[in-house]
Design an enzyme around this catalytic site. Structure first.
Site, short mmCIF file in Angstrom:
data_model
loop_
_atom_site.label_atom_id
_atom_site.label_comp_id
_atom_site.label_asym_id
_atom_site.label_seq_id
_atom_site.Cartn_x
_atom_site.Cartn_y
_atom_site.Cartn_z
CG ASP A 215 26.47 34.06 -0.72
OD1 ASP A 215 26.33 32.87 -1.01
OD2 ASP A 215 27.04 34.45 0.32
CG ASP B 78 30.07 32.39 3.59
OD1 ASP B 78 30.60 33.49 3.30
OD2 ASP B 78 28.88 32.13 3.32
CG HIS B 79 31.21 32.03 -0.60
ND1 HIS B 79 30.33 31.30 -1.37
CD2 HIS B 79 30.47 32.62 0.37
CE1 HIS B 79 29.10 31.46 -0.90
NE2 HIS B 79 29.16 32.25 0.16
CG HIS C 182 26.42 38.88 -2.04
ND1 HIS C 182 25.33 38.64 -1.25
CD2 HIS C 182 27.47 38.30 -1.38
CE1 HIS C 182 25.70 37.96 -0.19
NE2 HIS C 182 27.00 37.76 -0.23
CG HIS D 272 30.93 36.37 -2.70
ND1 HIS D 272 30.45 35.09 -2.87
CD2 HIS D 272 30.43 36.80 -1.50
CE1 HIS D 272 29.69 34.76 -1.84
NE2 HIS D 272 29.67 35.77 -0.99
CG HIS E 240 24.69 30.28 1.14
ND1 HIS E 240 24.12 31.37 1.76
CD2 HIS E 240 26.02 30.52 1.18
CE1 HIS E 240 25.07 32.21 2.14
NE2 HIS E 240 26.24 31.72 1.81
ZN LIG Z 1 27.91 33.05 1.71
ZN LIG Z 2 28.30 36.32 0.66
#
Ligand SMILES: [Zn+2]
Ligand SMILES: [Zn+2]
Length: 308
Positions: A212, A66-67, A142, A62, A270
């Site tokens: 997530d 942070d990804h 999410h 996604h 995570h």
């Molecule tokens: Zn994340």
């Molecule tokens: Zn996320």
């Protein structure tokens, strides 16, 4: 044949000195598959001596930073290393546009071709396959469109035992034996019984990556019986309300998914930046599902490693 995971990043949204944002690297046979690419992933690849010349596929779950904030840096470096081989990137809608704009305004002309595929995050479907593996999406809940990925080795054919192969076998009959069939005489009697000449194929190994997500039991059927499951566990059980509010999961929720899906092994990660120590994460997960492990950067988990 090898099928192994190296964990490159275990953190979540805000930085901590001891953890990097999410990234996992899978090696299946001789090819590299990167799953998520948080900031600094290229440094982690360097650190753990993973050769980017073998990297062929990138899967982004996604578009939270942070990804994927490490992706443009990695692509630029591949280019400076004079990569010419094609690269396949799978991600939700928007990533191709973001990367194209970043390349445009940094005046970066890639020497290699990127094939972008837009993932549909609301259903489970076969996203990609090659000779070694199939990759199926896992819809997650999410705050932005998000899906995980299930990597499953393709079933190998039976092997003919050396020195037992009858000399008169035709090409077609060898194929039949490898496919598990017996070979018959014209009168219908058995000429060559399969099990006398072949050994079973190896069980196909599988790895599911669930980034997530809100606790979501509808993924259980998709990840049922996988050898290894990664499931985020951003929070300890005491912060269940916070997890629910932010569309994340707790340790015990991750473990409950593993338990109900009867997976072989669970890896959690995570971690929220509020946690310095992770022992309680592990203890809580193991209360529900004993074969749970913490994601630790640099650790290698073998889904399978048999020299064929
Ligand atoms: Zn994340
Ligand atoms: Zn996320």
């Amino acid at each position: 044949m090898s099928f192994q995971l190296t964990i490159l990043g275990t953190g979540s949204a805000t930085p901590v000195l001891t953890r990097n944002p999410t990234a996992h690297h899978l090696q299946i046979e001789q090819e590299g598959y990167l799953i998520d690419c948080g900031e600094g992933t290229q440094n982690q690849l360097l650190h753990y001596k993973i050769r980017t010349t073998k990297l062929k596929y990138i899967f982004i779950t996604h578009l939270h930073g942070d990804h994927f904030f490490g992706l443009i840096g990695l692509l630029s470096t591949l280019n400076m290393h004079r990569r010419i081989e094609d690269l396949w990137i799978f991600a939700p809608k928007g990533l191709a546009e973001i990367i194209t704009i970043q390349l445009k305004y940094s005046d970066t002309r890639l020497n290699f071709k990127i094939h972008f595929t837009e993932t549909q995050t609301e259903k489970s479907y076969l996203l990609f396959e090659n000779d070694n593996v199939t990759i199926t999406t896992i819809p997650l809940i999410h705050r932005v469109p998000c899906c995980g990925f299930l990597f499953r080795e393709k079933r190998k054919k039976r092997k003919i035992v050396k020195n037992t192969k009858p000399a008169d076998l035709t090409f077609e009959e060898i194929k039949m034996l490898k496919d598990g069939e017996d070979i018959f005489h014209l009168d219908g009697s058995v000429k060559y019984k399969n099990e006398d000449y072949t050994t079973p194929s190896l069980k196909s190994s599988s790895y599911a990556f669930c980034s997530d997500t809100l606790f979501n039991e509808s993924i259980i059927d998709i990840v049922k019986n996988v050898d290894m499951l990664y499931h985020e566990a951003t929070f300890l059980d005491e912060l269940l309300p916070r997890a629910t509010q932010t569309n994340h999961s707790t340790t015990k929720q991750a473990a409950l998914i593993a338990k109900k899906a009867k997976v072989g092994k669970l890896i959690i990660g995570h971690y929220s930046s509020r946690y310095k120590e992770l022992e309680t994460h592990l203890a809580e997960a193991r209360e529900v599902f004993m074969n749970s492990y913490l994601a630790i950067e640099g650790e290698i988990h073998k889904v399978r490693d048999i020299k064929a």
